[in-house]
Design a protein around this motif. Sequence first.
Motif, PDB file in Angstrom:
ATOM      1  N   VAL A  30      -6.492  12.813 -10.756  1.00  0.00           N
ATOM      2  CA  VAL A  30      -7.840  12.426 -10.358  1.00  0.00           C
ATOM      3  C   VAL A  30      -8.706  13.672 -10.423  1.00  0.00           C
ATOM      4  N   ARG A  31      -9.860  13.569 -11.068  1.00  0.00           N
ATOM      5  CA  ARG A  31     -10.755  14.718 -11.206  1.00  0.00           C
ATOM      6  C   ARG A  31     -12.128  14.387 -10.619  1.00  0.00           C
ATOM      7  N   THR A  32     -12.643  15.338  -9.858  1.00  0.00           N
ATOM      8  CA  THR A  32     -14.013  15.262  -9.373  1.00  0.00           C
ATOM      9  C   THR A  32     -14.677  16.612  -9.653  1.00  0.00           C
ATOM     10  N   THR A  33     -15.976  16.653  -9.470  1.00  0.00           N
ATOM     11  CA  THR A  33     -16.706  17.918  -9.480  1.00  0.00           C
ATOM     12  C   THR A  33     -17.067  18.256  -8.037  1.00  0.00           C
ATOM     13  N   ALA A  34     -17.001  19.527  -7.682  1.00  0.00           N
ATOM     14  CA  ALA A  34     -17.259  19.944  -6.305  1.00  0.00           C
ATOM     15  C   ALA A  34     -18.573  19.343  -5.802  1.00  0.00           C
ATOM     16  N   GLY A  35     -18.501  18.722  -4.639  1.00  0.00           N
ATOM     17  CA  GLY A  35     -19.647  18.057  -4.042  1.00  0.00           C
ATOM     18  C   GLY A  35     -19.652  16.558  -4.238  1.00  0.00           C
ATOM     19  N   ASP A  36     -18.858  16.055  -5.183  1.00  0.00           N
ATOM     20  CA  ASP A  36     -18.779  14.612  -5.390  1.00  0.00           C
ATOM     21  C   ASP A  36     -18.048  13.941  -4.224  1.00  0.00           C
ATOM     22  N   THR A  37     -18.391  12.711  -3.965  1.00  0.00           N
ATOM     23  CA  THR A  37     -17.675  11.904  -2.979  1.00  0.00           C
ATOM     24  C   THR A  37     -16.589  11.113  -3.702  1.00  0.00           C
ATOM     25  N   LEU A  38     -15.357  11.317  -3.284  1.00  0.00           N
ATOM     26  CA  LEU A  38     -14.248  10.555  -3.846  1.00  0.00           C
ATOM     27  C   LEU A  38     -14.118   9.245  -3.083  1.00  0.00           C
ATOM     28  N   VAL A  39     -14.126   8.141  -3.807  1.00  0.00           N
ATOM     29  CA  VAL A  39     -13.925   6.810  -3.230  1.00  0.00           C
ATOM     30  C   VAL A  39     -12.647   6.269  -3.855  1.00  0.00           C
ATOM     31  N   ALA A  40     -11.538   6.404  -3.131  1.00  0.00           N
ATOM     32  CA  ALA A  40     -10.215   6.089  -3.671  1.00  0.00           C
ATOM     33  C   ALA A  40      -9.615   4.932  -2.897  1.00  0.00           C
ATOM     34  N   THR A  41      -9.374   3.830  -3.578  1.00  0.00           N
ATOM     35  CA  THR A  41      -8.776   2.658  -2.949  1.00  0.00           C
ATOM     36  C   THR A  41      -7.282   2.645  -3.222  1.00  0.00           C
ATOM     37  N   LEU A  42      -6.495   2.660  -2.152  1.00  0.00           N
ATOM     38  CA  LEU A  42      -5.044   2.526  -2.251  1.00  0.00           C
ATOM     39  C   LEU A  42      -4.691   1.051  -2.248  1.00  0.00           C
ATOM     40  N   ASP A  43      -4.052   0.594  -3.304  1.00  0.00           N
ATOM     41  CA  ASP A  43      -3.564  -0.784  -3.429  1.00  0.00           C
ATOM     42  C   ASP A  43      -2.045  -0.734  -3.279  1.00  0.00           C
ATOM     43  N   ASN A  44      -1.552  -1.190  -2.152  1.00  0.00           N
ATOM     44  CA  ASN A  44      -0.119  -1.069  -1.863  1.00  0.00           C
ATOM     45  C   ASN A  44       0.645  -2.302  -2.327  1.00  0.00           C
ATOM     46  N   ARG A  45       1.378  -2.148  -3.428  1.00  0.00           N
ATOM     47  CA  ARG A  45       2.245  -3.216  -3.923  1.00  0.00           C
ATOM     48  C   ARG A  45       3.718  -2.879  -3.697  1.00  0.00           C
ATOM     49  N   LEU A  46       3.973  -1.963  -2.786  1.00  0.00           N
ATOM     50  CA  LEU A  46       5.344  -1.589  -2.428  1.00  0.00           C
ATOM     51  C   LEU A  46       5.905  -2.581  -1.406  1.00  0.00           C
ATOM     52  N   PRO A  47       7.219  -2.586  -1.223  1.00  0.00           N
ATOM     53  CA  PRO A  47       7.809  -3.427  -0.184  1.00  0.00           C
ATOM     54  C   PRO A  47       7.796  -2.765   1.191  1.00  0.00           C
ATOM     55  N   ALA A  48       7.037  -1.668   1.341  1.00  0.00           N
ATOM     56  CA  ALA A  48       7.009  -0.924   2.592  1.00  0.00           C
ATOM     57  C   ALA A  48       5.604  -0.377   2.823  1.00  0.00           C
ATOM     58  N   PRO A  49       5.266  -0.066   4.081  1.00  0.00           N
ATOM     59  CA  PRO A  49       3.957   0.548   4.354  1.00  0.00           C
ATOM     60  C   PRO A  49       3.881   1.932   3.720  1.00  0.00           C
ATOM     61  N   THR A  50       2.646   2.374   3.450  1.00  0.00           N
ATOM     62  CA  THR A  50       2.464   3.691   2.857  1.00  0.00           C
ATOM     63  C   THR A  50       1.093   4.230   3.228  1.00  0.00           C
ATOM     64  N   SER A  51       0.708   5.358   2.626  1.00  0.00           N
ATOM     65  CA  SER A  51      -0.610   5.966   2.841  1.00  0.00           C
ATOM     66  C   SER A  51      -0.841   6.968   1.728  1.00  0.00           C
ATOM     67  N   LEU A  52      -2.035   7.574   1.698  1.00  0.00           N
ATOM     68  CA  LEU A  52      -2.328   8.697   0.810  1.00  0.00           C
ATOM     69  C   LEU A  52      -2.800   9.868   1.645  1.00  0.00           C
ATOM     70  N   HIS A  53      -2.122  11.002   1.500  1.00  0.00           N
ATOM     71  CA  HIS A  53      -2.573  12.255   2.106  1.00  0.00           C
ATOM     72  C   HIS A  53      -3.098  13.157   0.999  1.00  0.00           C
ATOM     73  N   TRP A  54      -4.256  13.747   1.224  1.00  0.00           N
ATOM     74  CA  TRP A  54      -4.943  14.565   0.222  1.00  0.00           C
ATOM     75  C   TRP A  54      -4.641  16.023   0.529  1.00  0.00           C
TER      76      TRP A  54
END
Length: 522
Positions: A90-114
């Motif tokens: 994933v690429r952004t330019t400094a100052g951009d707002t990242l809008v990242a949607t996690l779509d969980n299709r796993l059989p277990a709970p998860t998350s995204l840590h940046w």
Amino acid sequence: MSRITVNRRSLLLAGLGAAGAGLLAACSDAAGTPRLVDPSGSPVAEAEARRRGTGRERAVTVTAAAATVELGGGVTAPTWTFGALPGTAVRTTAGDTLVATLDNRLPAPTSLHWHGLALRNDMDGVPPVTMRQVGPGGSFTYRFVTDRPGTYWFHPHVGVQLDRGLYAPLIVEDPQEPLGYDEEWVVVLDDWLDGVTGTPDQAFAELRKGMGGGSGGHDMSGMSGHGMGGHGAGSAGAPAGQQPSFMLMGATSELLGGDAGDVRYAHHLVNGRIAADPEVYWSSPGRRVRLRIVNAGGDTAYRLALGGHRLTVTHTDGYPVRHEEVDALLIGMGERYDALVTLQDGVFPLTALAEGKDAAGRALVRTGAGEAPAATVRPAELDGRILAAAELRAADEVRLAARTPDRTHRIELTGGMARYDWALDGRPFDMADPAARPFLVGGGERVRLEFVNRTQMWHPMHLHGHTFQVGEQGPRKDTVIVLPGRTVACDFDADNPGRWMTHCHNAYHGEAGMMGLVAYRA
């Protein structure tokens, strides 16, 4: 036990006498437990508003799902990924707002840590500290300003999911990039067992049983010839017909101060490929390439070199350093390095030696004709000048201003393989009660974390939401190697309110309990 010191300046800031007592009462509940800044509270929103933004949004969807990956050479593995291995950067330019949607299709709970980003606390992706887990079939949209250029990455912060295929680079580009180069190559290193010898959860279940023979490290009694144990050699044996042990024994490294790792891996990957069938980076002689190197491994430090070349280190963990020319880099889990290299004519191995484990991953750089070197070739640069982070100096523009710490937390790294009781200050972190014993800080303070390693193993210690300076003149980092018997002082300015994890980035040590919470007083 941890020792907390607060200097006179902090006491004056808090006030004295009745005024001080009133302030403390305002920050505590009836039982005397300090009130903490809420991950979604107004101080968090105010800090986010102060970040310099462009107003542009970068929208992405990250889908986590089960997949079968092809690692090269006919080796396949069922695992979990973000659609590819590694996930698409994933690429952004400094100052951009990242809008990242996690779509969980796993059989277990998860998350995204940046990993490495100083972002708003409620977007940090650490259940249950900053958010709820994203359950199977669920989704969550992360929204935050990416205001600091650099090489980062993202991964789950649930169990040992990090040691599957759930990781990808995050590159925040500098609109006023000061470096001059022709090309860029993102290099992601990983140790791999998932779907080949078992799963990370199975590995952790075995490790949790411990191994006996005393405390504080591997029991080395009765072992010989363990120098750099790896695939079979140096690993715990198993009777014929039984599942081989995940536990690695006898892996040692002088660079890491002794014990090099806990886990026996089937493969070591560079950009998702095994050494026998590597990725090939095609270029031309004389081209200057920027390497962005990420260690996404669970239990392995890598010694990395490009045969026939020297590397000029320009950044670590996203922050610029005084340039250093080296033969090889030592990279712990979670660390990142940027380096420049001018390519020669020919075919050259980029070798990632699994430090202390008698194994390696590799890729190839091809700029001309010639046969590729064999997978067993060890570039001479691996035995040249090997850079560790402590040798770097922060670039002038990012060095912290000299200041006496207002608060010092002395944090002991404890535990060992005997009982697999890795912890901070002898107390495993309790995810059911994450705010029970926080390392308290106040907004505006200069804080020092002193990591004191009481174990016989090295630990890559990571702090969320902040970048610290290593020592008085060292680099700005968010992940630092702490060798056995050593103390590393890490200073940061408390300018990002919330509740932030600090932990060992060995996936199995962290899950065992080597975690803590750095929390701002409300």
